[in-house]
Design an enzyme around this catalytic site. Structure first.
Site, PDB file in Angstrom:
ATOM      1  CB  THR A 214      -0.984   0.029   1.192  1.00 46.88           C
ATOM      2  OG1 THR A 214      -0.277  -0.183   2.400  1.00 46.88           O
ATOM      3  CG2 THR A 214      -2.053  -1.035   1.018  1.00 46.88           C
TER       4      THR A 214
ATOM      5  CE  LYS B 277       0.495  -3.201   3.502  1.00 43.33           C
ATOM      6  NZ  LYS B 277      -0.818  -2.575   3.916  1.00 43.33           N
TER       7      LYS B 277
ATOM      8  CB  THR C 235      -2.909  -3.584   7.177  1.00 47.87           C
ATOM      9  OG1 THR C 235      -4.205  -3.301   7.681  1.00 47.87           O
ATOM     10  CG2 THR C 235      -2.776  -5.074   6.971  1.00 47.87           C
TER      11      THR C 235
ATOM     12  CD  GLU D 147       2.398   5.920   8.715  1.00 52.11           C
ATOM     13  OE1 GLU D 147       1.499   6.140   7.914  1.00 52.11           O
ATOM     14  OE2 GLU D 147       2.274   5.996   9.939  1.00 52.11           O
TER      15      GLU D 147
ATOM     16  CG  ASN E  79      -0.103   8.959   9.697  1.00 54.53           C
ATOM     17  OD1 ASN E  79      -0.759   8.120   9.125  1.00 54.53           O
ATOM     18  ND2 ASN E  79       1.128   8.757  10.119  1.00 54.53           N
TER      19      ASN E  79
ATOM     20  CB  SER F  81      -6.984   9.880  -0.553  1.00 58.42           C
ATOM     21  OG  SER F  81      -8.289   9.868  -0.028  1.00 58.42           O
TER      22      SER F  81
END
Lengths: 423, 423
Positions: free
Chosen positions: A171, A197, A208, A295, A418, A423
């Site tokens: 992702t 992932k 996830t 991240e 975050n 999006s």
């Protein structure tokens, strides 16, 4: 150059945003007898990005799985847990871009439909098909797009196609996480390949973590499960990026049994050790890649606690240090702020004795029996903190137990990814 | 060369950096019979900033205290805990700028020395003097500077001097946190004034929370302690900024007994209710000011969980949501990312039933029985998220218990304050 760094780091729309600590290593991935894989872009993601991976397995493949402890899970997790009882896997289907979570009863119907399509196309039983989903929560799964893509996937299944398979489950990962290990059982060469992932979430995805391991060894499903439960503790349960726990976290281990050795089924079998070592080692490598791709991570931090009275205590202290926002921001700022480490150690809920604690940053002793070491200088601490890979060692001097947790720093990029990215 | 974005938002030296949610309210603070206060700049902090506060109390003042659960504490915390046994307080001395932590045995000697100086100057017993420190960890306390300033402080003690006292305990707070409540016992007017500090830490300070409450009511120390234990649960234990727990956290309540009513000493006394209410209300206001002044906070978020089977479960779910980095960054980005709320609810370790959950953002229902509400639109959620004060309500529909936690968002400024700022 400071300016460029700022631009590239802070704009959430800049391609350079996600960083990894260290350079990704993509090894040569051999075919493993009994497995064939394929991936395709079925249209869940935009721009023809790979979003659907299928792995087909020969009859008799053993299977084990460990899943999220979150109480809210994708129906795919429920399905996998249930199907583990069959002790045989013939296929794994993973879609990325949609988590199939909070979709009510329709979510389960959709997962069953995808699974049935795979079963029909491969000529296996529904209950031998394992499914995972990762991506957006609360959006209906594009079940028809997935079903429509399955015949093409089946047609394209190939041995050794692991890298493409790994790309299909990504992702927000900035690189495909794959690893390989070789060993022997009774002189027979065996191989294990893994793909994973997980790094974080860009709105509205979840963090996830998915990982799948494949081997040609012959090991019973029961024994695989025992070994996997141990391996996860030392690997995926020993990493933290932001302390959150996803609805879809999944780790599975498949063993085709294609290697021509007498099958392993007994926990006391001395031939088990090299297999377990291979498994633990591979799982640890994949877990560490996830942290390195955390991240916004700019530092890879190893927190080791030793001298604890038992392993649970050691883990608890290490995890508290590794998840503390104050400690993690200190790393982001390359700040040898050892007071924050003391604070985290003290708040771990363990009966520690302050007067016994030693703390090392890299090889530099900062705290000596609960106080700043007389020889310590800020320059020494700063030199260690400037590195991209940092080790903290906390010796509680209360016993013999130890634990290690891997974490990353908490950076502006974490917040950008975050908070700012829409999006 | 530094980019303009960096200058405007990220520079830790920009005056605009620390933000508070809402406008600070500094009420008129009345004198309370039995208390006199003063503050001074004794030289722990630079630039003549107030860093030492003294409150003197009349004979017979009752006292109660609640302290950090961190296992590593300042000797001042140890000293206060011990002195609570005396059930009488005559003075409170608080220094800011140095936490007196990790200083070994010398730390305790220094604290004792400061306490003795206060006792000598006021003509009271050492054991009736309570002391707190907040600031840098691991730096020797400038004990002589403090001792040298105490005579001047004693000379300047004045009734009603609360605001100056509150300023003397500040570290990185952007405003002094004070509040006042009035009530009656047996028709006798009573008053309670409170002051608090806490918002975060700028290197190398800790996020110490200190709060002190003063009343002229006549209440036994034992009863005060019972009431304070309850009040802390609904106030300071129901807030979170970054989940870390300091070495010095302190909440104390002093009752001079100067109000001419028959003293309260019995937990079943019906006259207790208005006093307890005043205490809870004041503590809650101070606690909320700390969140509003949370490091880098741009949103004040109230997380209410209802319909839980018991209060512990409700608190656990609310705290998990309120501390999730993913939820807190979503607030920072004004992002109605309800999937993250679901994730946090599910990972709270409570046996919840997904199919029963309702989630509201403000008055807008987002999740209806575990699924996205059919009538919900992203625009509705966005409108709520754009506000500076946001309420999340999570109804588990499993019982009658509820709990509320106050939190703030996780912003770039949080990282700037904790990572970039170098002292």
């Amino acid at each position: 150059m400071v300016c460029c760094f700022t631009i590239s780091v802070l704009s959430p729309f800049d391609e350079a945003l996600p960083m990894a600590v260290g350079t990704p290593i993509i090894p040569e991935l051999p075919a493993i007898a009994g497995f064939r894989a394929a991936a395709t872009a079925c249209g869940i993601k935009k721009n023809e990005t790979l979003d659907l991976t299928l792995v087909a397995m020969q009859a008799g493949t053993s299977v084990a799985g460990v899943y999220t402890k979150n109480r809210i899970v994708s129906p795919t997790v429920t399905l996998c847990r249930d199907r583990l009882k069959e002790r045989e896997a013939r296929a794994l289907l993973v879609n990325s871009g949609n988590a199939n979570v909070s979709n009510g009863p329709q979510g389960m119907l959709d997962a069953l439909s995808n699974g049935k399509t795979v079963a029909d196309q491969l000529g296996v039983e529904d209950r031998q098909v394992f499914i995972s989903s990762t991506g957006v929560i609360g959006a209906a799964l594009p079940v028809h797009k997935i079903n429509a893509a399955i015949p093409g996937l089946v047609e394209n299944l190939q041995p050794g196609n692991w890298l493409q398979a790994a790309r299909g489950i990504m992702t927000t990962d900035t690189f495909a996480k794959v690893a390989v290990r070789h060993s022997q059982i009774d002189g027979t060469p065996i191989t294990m390949v893994g793909m994973a992932k997980g790094s974080g979430m860009i709105h509205p995805n979840m963090a996830t973590m998915l990982a799948y391991l494949f081997t040609d060894a012959a090991v019973s499903s029961e024994l695989l499960q025992t070994l996997l439960n141990r391996a996860v503790q030392l690997s995926f349960n020993s990493i933290t990026v932001d302390g959150d726990c996803s609805t879809n976290d999944t780790l599975m281990l498949f063993a085709s049994g294609a290697a021509p050795h007498t099958p392993l089924a007994d926990e006391d079998d001395p031939r088990l050790a090299p297999f377990a070592e291979m498994l633990n080692d591979l799982a640890m490598e994949l877990a560490q890649w996830i942290v390195r791709d955390g991240e916004g991570a700019s530092k890879f931090v190893t927190v080791q606690v030793r001298g604890a009275q038992d392993e649970t205590a050691a883990r608890q202290v290490a995890m508290k240090v590794a998840t503390s926002s104050l400690v993690k921001t200190a790393f982001a700022g390359s700040d040898p702020n050892w007071g924050r480490i003391c604070m985290a150690v003290g708040s771990a809920g363990i009966a520690i004795e302050e007067d016994l604690i030693d703390i090392f940053l890299g090889d530099v002793q900062i705290v000596n029996r609960g106080q700043r070491d007389a020889a310590y200088t800020e320059e020494q601490g700063q030199a260690v903190m400037n590195e991209a890979e940092i080790g903290i060692t906390i010796d509680l001097n209360q016993g013999e137990a130890q634990a290690t947790i891997w974490t990353c720093d908490l950076t502006h990029d974490y917040v950008s990814i975050n908070a700012d990215y829409r999006s």
